[in-house]
Design a protein around this motif. Structure first.
Motif, PDB file in Angstrom:
ATOM      1  N   LEU A 276       6.642   1.463  -6.012  1.00 41.70           N
ATOM      2  CA  LEU A 276       5.755   1.613  -5.334  1.00 41.70           C
ATOM      3  C   LEU A 276       6.284   2.998  -4.958  1.00 41.70           C
ATOM      4  O   LEU A 276       6.299   3.570  -4.969  1.00 41.70           O
ATOM      5  CB  LEU A 276       6.437   0.555  -3.810  1.00 41.70           C
ATOM      6  CG  LEU A 276       6.718  -1.147  -3.802  1.00 41.70           C
ATOM      7  CD1 LEU A 276       7.001  -0.884  -2.372  1.00 41.70           C
ATOM      8  CD2 LEU A 276       5.316  -1.751  -4.207  1.00 41.70           C
ATOM      9  N   GLY A 277       4.086   3.189  -3.991  1.00 43.36           N
ATOM     10  CA  GLY A 277       3.702   4.284  -4.046  1.00 43.36           C
ATOM     11  C   GLY A 277       2.689   4.089  -2.723  1.00 43.36           C
ATOM     12  O   GLY A 277       2.625   3.071  -2.719  1.00 43.36           O
TER      13      GLY A 277
ATOM     14  N   VAL B   2       9.516   6.913   4.312  1.00 42.84           N
ATOM     15  CA  VAL B   2       9.089   6.004   3.709  1.00 42.84           C
ATOM     16  C   VAL B   2       8.864   4.909   4.103  1.00 42.84           C
ATOM     17  O   VAL B   2      10.142   4.431   2.728  1.00 42.84           O
ATOM     18  CB  VAL B   2       7.895   6.497   2.973  1.00 42.84           C
ATOM     19  CG1 VAL B   2       6.625   5.237   2.922  1.00 42.84           C
ATOM     20  CG2 VAL B   2       6.213   7.212   3.207  1.00 42.84           C
ATOM     21  N   MET B   3       9.473   3.463   5.184  1.00 42.29           N
ATOM     22  CA  MET B   3       9.633   2.245   4.270  1.00 42.29           C
ATOM     23  C   MET B   3       8.747   1.869   3.908  1.00 42.29           C
ATOM     24  O   MET B   3       7.536   0.886   3.785  1.00 42.29           O
ATOM     25  CB  MET B   3       9.830   1.477   5.541  1.00 42.29           C
ATOM     26  CG  MET B   3      10.886   1.994   6.620  1.00 42.29           C
ATOM     27  SD  MET B   3      12.787   2.163   5.807  1.00 42.29           S
ATOM     28  CE  MET B   3      12.756   0.135   6.261  1.00 42.29           C
ATOM     29  N   GLU B   4       8.878   1.158   2.627  1.00 37.73           N
ATOM     30  CA  GLU B   4       7.386   1.175   0.790  1.00 37.73           C
ATOM     31  C   GLU B   4       7.761  -0.018   1.102  1.00 37.73           C
ATOM     32  O   GLU B   4       6.013  -0.469   0.813  1.00 37.73           O
ATOM     33  CB  GLU B   4       7.699   1.772  -0.049  1.00 37.73           C
ATOM     34  CG  GLU B   4       7.616   3.170  -0.143  1.00 37.73           C
ATOM     35  CD  GLU B   4       9.076   4.065  -0.510  1.00 37.73           C
ATOM     36  OE1 GLU B   4       9.750   2.843   0.304  1.00 37.73           O
ATOM     37  OE2 GLU B   4       9.110   5.036  -0.484  1.00 37.73           O
TER      38      GLU B   4
ATOM     39  N   ALA C 133       0.661  -1.803  10.779  1.00 37.70           N
ATOM     40  CA  ALA C 133       1.175  -3.431  10.668  1.00 37.70           C
ATOM     41  C   ALA C 133       2.519  -3.811  10.375  1.00 37.70           C
ATOM     42  O   ALA C 133       2.578  -5.436  10.078  1.00 37.70           O
ATOM     43  CB  ALA C 133       0.229  -4.004   9.135  1.00 37.70           C
ATOM     44  N   ALA C 134       3.600  -2.749  10.455  1.00 40.26           N
ATOM     45  CA  ALA C 134       4.677  -3.831  10.234  1.00 40.26           C
ATOM     46  C   ALA C 134       5.622  -3.638  11.747  1.00 40.26           C
ATOM     47  O   ALA C 134       6.029  -2.657  10.654  1.00 40.26           O
ATOM     48  CB  ALA C 134       5.018  -3.096   8.729  1.00 40.26           C
ATOM     49  N   PRO C 135       5.132  -3.866  12.610  1.00 43.63           N
ATOM     50  CA  PRO C 135       6.080  -2.959  13.695  1.00 43.63           C
ATOM     51  C   PRO C 135       7.635  -4.136  14.167  1.00 43.63           C
ATOM     52  O   PRO C 135       8.414  -2.834  14.299  1.00 43.63           O
ATOM     53  CB  PRO C 135       5.817  -4.095  15.385  1.00 43.63           C
ATOM     54  CG  PRO C 135       4.454  -5.737  14.248  1.00 43.63           C
ATOM     55  CD  PRO C 135       4.449  -4.911  12.908  1.00 43.63           C
ATOM     56  N   ALA C 136       7.983  -4.643  13.528  1.00 40.62           N
ATOM     57  CA  ALA C 136       9.186  -4.538  13.546  1.00 40.62           C
ATOM     58  C   ALA C 136      10.499  -3.937  12.380  1.00 40.62           C
ATOM     59  O   ALA C 136      11.235  -3.832  12.500  1.00 40.62           O
ATOM     60  CB  ALA C 136       9.665  -6.602  12.801  1.00 40.62           C
TER      61      ALA C 136
ATOM     62  N   SER D 131       7.872   3.549  11.328  1.00 36.63           N
ATOM     63  CA  SER D 131       6.882   3.729  11.528  1.00 36.63           C
ATOM     64  C   SER D 131       6.015   4.641  10.986  1.00 36.63           C
ATOM     65  O   SER D 131       6.185   6.003  10.672  1.00 36.63           O
ATOM     66  CB  SER D 131       5.819   3.063  12.911  1.00 36.63           C
ATOM     67  OG  SER D 131       6.255   4.282  13.285  1.00 36.63           O
ATOM     68  N   PRO D 132       5.291   5.133  10.357  1.00 36.16           N
ATOM     69  CA  PRO D 132       3.937   5.861   9.264  1.00 36.16           C
ATOM     70  C   PRO D 132       3.416   6.718  10.345  1.00 36.16           C
ATOM     71  O   PRO D 132       3.155   7.574  10.487  1.00 36.16           O
ATOM     72  CB  PRO D 132       2.717   4.690   9.212  1.00 36.16           C
ATOM     73  CG  PRO D 132       3.248   3.413   8.983  1.00 36.16           C
ATOM     74  CD  PRO D 132       3.785   3.031  10.303  1.00 36.16           C
ATOM     75  N   GLN D 133       3.240   6.051  11.672  1.00 37.72           N
ATOM     76  CA  GLN D 133       2.743   6.800  13.190  1.00 37.72           C
ATOM     77  C   GLN D 133       4.277   7.985  13.221  1.00 37.72           C
ATOM     78  O   GLN D 133       3.675   9.287  14.202  1.00 37.72           O
ATOM     79  CB  GLN D 133       2.283   6.293  14.261  1.00 37.72           C
ATOM     80  CG  GLN D 133       0.598   5.256  13.880  1.00 37.72           C
ATOM     81  CD  GLN D 133       1.772   3.658  13.967  1.00 37.72           C
ATOM     82  OE1 GLN D 133       2.096   3.607  12.878  1.00 37.72           O
ATOM     83  NE2 GLN D 133       0.428   3.021  13.896  1.00 37.72           N
ATOM     84  N   GLY D 134       5.149   7.259  12.996  1.00 41.42           N
ATOM     85  CA  GLY D 134       6.752   8.250  13.199  1.00 41.42           C
ATOM     86  C   GLY D 134       5.971   9.354  12.070  1.00 41.42           C
ATOM     87  O   GLY D 134       7.219  10.471  13.085  1.00 41.42           O
TER      88      GLY D 134
END
Length: 361
Positions: free
Chosen positions: A169-170, A138-140, A29-32, A61-64
């Motif tokens: 944030l968590g 993680v880019m929270e 959801a945060a592709p940029a 990215s989370p998938q990374g």
């Protein structure tokens, strides 16, 4: 897709565990994020934080980080302050510690709650998951925006309509396909209060911070001597900086009553006296900052910061404790002490003339 209202039940359990915000985003959801991170790193804005670049592929990215992740659950825990975070600006004999670090270590408090929530979710839905608080790649903040908790303000931190700028944030990464929330919408408008408040002009543009100029980076992450060009601007800030957060107009909606009690400020950290901090040895530092996130910077960086604040105080009463640090084993402490001594007693000390001899001592 998981059915049966698990998302609402998840929010209710999160609230029971002390989270004031809970949102869900798809893993993509945060592709940029990856491109923005790459440019930020290419510009050198991360300074000494080499770990930002070393794991950039996982951070982008989370998938990374975890290819199997399908959904990201973002949680926010309030640490809204009771008193004005900028109140000590007019008390140069004391050091200013960022609000988030005046209570118990948020890493421990937030992670404990995340683990409880994760166990609750697994018991009801199965699936795999991972929990993260700050220290993982993680880019929270962009993920929290994607999950609808708030938006990244012009100071680059998350802003919430209900909790202002005061959220820890968590994240929970999960293989479950959960129904996502609507992403947060930027509501900064034409306001530039945070940009104007920065004492070191760390914002080259709205929504972008150059860590190399940021007081939080300089007092916490940066090792060795703090660049001379920023020392006067540090004032009496000895650990972090709340200026850009504290002036955000959205904080008028933040309620201290929503803050987790574990983050209530410890008395000894609300108005720490510079003279006391500068006199700390390693054992004393560990005793004072036990259970605090401040402990990770170690005694030398704290004393370095306090010495610079002493130099900015204009208070000659701090000269003796400053002079006592001129022979300190740590070169950054010695450097800061001489700079401070030259500010407090310019007829006796010359920073530019004496620094080479002091460094060789």
């Amino acid at each position: 897709m998981v059915k049966g209202g698990i998302e609402q039940a998840l929010r209710e359990e999160a609230a029971r565990l002390g989270f004031v915000a809970c949102g869900i985003a798809r893993a993509d959801a945060a592709p940029a994020t990856a491109a923005r991170l790459h440019q930020w790193l290419a510009d050198g804005c991360h300074g000494d934080m080499l770990w930002m670049a070393e794991r950039a592929a996982q951070r982008g990215s989370p998938q990374g980080l975890w290819p199997e992740v399908q959904s990201v659950i973002m949680l926010g825990m309030s640490y809204a302050p009771v008193s004005d975070p900028l109140a000590l600006a007019d008390h140069p004999e004391a050091g200013r510690i960022s609000v988030y670090a005046q209570g118990s270590d948020y890493h421990d408090i937030v992670k404990k709650a995340l683990k409880h929530l994760a166990r609750w979710l697994v018991e009801r839905t199965g699936g795999e998951l991972k929990v993260f608080v700050d220290t993982a790649p993680v880019m929270e903040k962009p993920l929290a925006e994607a999950a609808g908790i708030g938006w990244q303000g012009k100071h680059s931190n998350l802003v919430s309509r209900t909790d202002g700028s005061w959220l820890f944030l968590g994240a929970i990464y999960t293989t479950l396909e959960l129904a996502p929330d609507r992403a947060g919408r930027d509501r900064c408008g034409s306001c530039r209060a945070c940009q104007d408040a920065c004492p070191t002009q760390a914002f080259p543009a709205p929504y972008r911070v150059d860590a190399r100029r940021c007081v939080s980076y300089l007092t916490i992450e940066h090792k060795g001597p703090i660049p001379v060009e920023f020392r006067a601007a540090l004032g009496n800030r000895i650990y972090g900086c709340d200026d850009c957060l504290a002036v955000c107009p959205w904080n008028k909606f933040a309620q201290a009553g929503r803050a987790n009690r574990a983050f209530a400020p410890r008395a000894e950290l609300t108005v720490p006296m510079l003279a006391d901090l500068m006199a700390l040895d390693d054992a004393g530092f560990r005793a004072v900052f036990s259970g605090s996130p401040i402990k990770r910077i170690g005694r030398d960086r704290m004393v370095r910061n306090a010495a610079i604040a002493a130099g900015n105080s204009g208070n000659p009463a701090l000269l003796p404790v400053t002079e006592a640090l001129l022979g300190d084993p740590d070169p950054a402490v010695r450097d800061a002490a001489l700079w401070a001594a030259a500010r407090l007693a310019p007829a006796r000390y010359r920073y530019g003339e004496d620094i080479e001899a002091l460094s060789a001592a």
